[in-house]
Design a protein around this motif. Sequence first.
Motif, PDB file in Angstrom:
ATOM      1  N   ARG A  61       0.818  -1.213   0.000  1.00 45.11           N
ATOM      2  CA  ARG A  61       0.000   0.000   0.000  1.00 45.11           C
ATOM      3  C   ARG A  61       0.853   1.265   0.000  1.00 45.11           C
ATOM      4  O   ARG A  61       0.397   2.330  -0.430  1.00 45.11           O
ATOM      5  N   ASP A  62       2.080   1.145   0.522  1.00 45.19           N
ATOM      6  CA  ASP A  62       2.948   2.305   0.689  1.00 45.19           C
ATOM      7  C   ASP A  62       4.345   1.924   0.206  1.00 45.19           C
ATOM      8  O   ASP A  62       4.991   1.053   0.798  1.00 45.19           O
ATOM      9  N   ASP A  63       4.799   2.545  -0.874  1.00 46.52           N
ATOM     10  CA  ASP A  63       6.120   2.196  -1.422  1.00 46.52           C
ATOM     11  C   ASP A  63       7.241   2.458  -0.424  1.00 46.52           C
ATOM     12  O   ASP A  63       8.266   1.768  -0.435  1.00 46.52           O
ATOM     13  N   HIS A  64       7.057   3.443   0.438  1.00 43.44           N
ATOM     14  CA  HIS A  64       8.070   3.698   1.466  1.00 43.44           C
ATOM     15  C   HIS A  64       8.222   2.474   2.368  1.00 43.44           C
ATOM     16  O   HIS A  64       9.327   2.168   2.834  1.00 43.44           O
ATOM     17  N   ALA A  65       7.123   1.762   2.592  1.00 43.56           N
ATOM     18  CA  ALA A  65       7.159   0.585   3.473  1.00 43.56           C
ATOM     19  C   ALA A  65       8.043  -0.508   2.900  1.00 43.56           C
ATOM     20  O   ALA A  65       8.785  -1.163   3.639  1.00 43.56           O
ATOM     21  N   ILE A  66       7.985  -0.730   1.579  1.00 51.12           N
ATOM     22  CA  ILE A  66       8.781  -1.820   1.004  1.00 51.12           C
ATOM     23  C   ILE A  66      10.265  -1.477   1.061  1.00 51.12           C
ATOM     24  O   ILE A  66      11.112  -2.346   1.322  1.00 51.12           O
ATOM     25  N   HIS A  67      10.614  -0.212   0.864  1.00 47.57           N
ATOM     26  CA  HIS A  67      12.021   0.174   0.953  1.00 47.57           C
ATOM     27  C   HIS A  67      12.509   0.120   2.405  1.00 47.57           C
ATOM     28  O   HIS A  67      13.665  -0.248   2.665  1.00 47.57           O
ATOM     29  N   MET A  68      11.622   0.444   3.318  1.00 44.64           N
ATOM     30  CA  MET A  68      11.941   0.318   4.739  1.00 44.64           C
ATOM     31  C   MET A  68      12.171  -1.150   5.091  1.00 44.64           C
ATOM     32  O   MET A  68      13.114  -1.494   5.815  1.00 44.64           O
ATOM     33  N   LEU A  69      11.325  -2.033   4.564  1.00 42.73           N
ATOM     34  CA  LEU A  69      11.466  -3.462   4.822  1.00 42.73           C
ATOM     35  C   LEU A  69      12.786  -4.000   4.283  1.00 42.73           C
ATOM     36  O   LEU A  69      13.485  -4.767   4.968  1.00 42.73           O
ATOM     37  N   VAL A  70      13.151  -3.610   3.076  1.00 37.17           N
ATOM     38  CA  VAL A  70      14.424  -4.062   2.499  1.00 37.17           C
ATOM     39  C   VAL A  70      15.600  -3.567   3.337  1.00 37.17           C
ATOM     40  O   VAL A  70      16.568  -4.302   3.584  1.00 37.17           O
ATOM     41  N   GLN A  71      15.516  -2.329   3.794  1.00 38.63           N
ATOM     42  CA  GLN A  71      16.580  -1.789   4.654  1.00 38.63           C
ATOM     43  C   GLN A  71      16.715  -2.606   5.933  1.00 38.63           C
ATOM     44  O   GLN A  71      17.829  -2.944   6.356  1.00 38.63           O
ATOM     45  N   LYS A  72      15.579  -2.947   6.545  1.00 34.42           N
ATOM     46  CA  LYS A  72      15.603  -3.749   7.773  1.00 34.42           C
ATOM     47  C   LYS A  72      16.141  -5.154   7.491  1.00 34.42           C
ATOM     48  O   LYS A  72      16.901  -5.708   8.291  1.00 34.42           O
TER      49      LYS A  72
END
Length: 280
Positions: free
Chosen positions: A64-75
Amino acid sequence: MKQMTMYFRLVLLLSIATVGLCNLKIASFNIKWLSVNKLSNNETLSIIKQIIQRYDIISIIEVRDDHAIHMLVQKLNMDNRDNPYGVVVSKKLGRNVHYTESYAVLFRINNVFVQEVHQFPDQDDVFAREPYAVMFHSLDSRPANFIYIVLHTQPTDTPAELEHMVSAYDNITNLMGIQDAIIAGDLNADCRYLSHTRHDNNLLYTDKRFTWLIDSDADSTVSTSTDCAYDRFIVAGDELKQNIVPNSARVYNFQQAMNLTPNQTNAVSDHLPIEVQIGN
């Protein structure tokens, strides 16, 4: 010295042969409404990371939020510094301005790399969320090149969208120049959205180029009140079919594997991931 040289040549040949035997573990997972808010729950984030780290390639549905997927990859990459993940993300998809989602495809960059991406040009608007194709090159498995196509059908339009996937596959493979492809995602391909009769007569099933890997009697839902194989893998291309590891296509029940409570599981998703291995 000659014997030593022959020995090292033998070791090198054996090493190359061993590399060729490596398999890629591939998955698709509808993480219900993936957002920063969901990832802010440390327990939920930990479960999601543990699931993803099982795989070399995984598509995430309902971003739902592209920022979330990049945050997930970073984590994820904080825990995987030696073999980090890359990600490609589709455009925002959906007919309703109040609800859109993206597809994300995560991949271990030491094992595969992206050669090309392609968002299917749905000029006739036959897909609510048009397919997104990623062409991968595998560094140590076969086939060396294959296409991973992600789709999340509109439940009420499932039969028609699956029929149109045949022409979408032709469009994508003609553009990218290879036939080996995996169609994966939440296809809503069971129960009230696709009856057994409509499944058996659907063009995507009757066209012999395509092989469905997840059986209709599988259950990719979390709920104990449903028994539906909504999530599927469909493969095409001779080399890819020949390199599917036998009996590797299945639903991964992370609730049972991780001994989670229903509340912990539902905080992640109402779906279970599906997985398969290639490169046998």
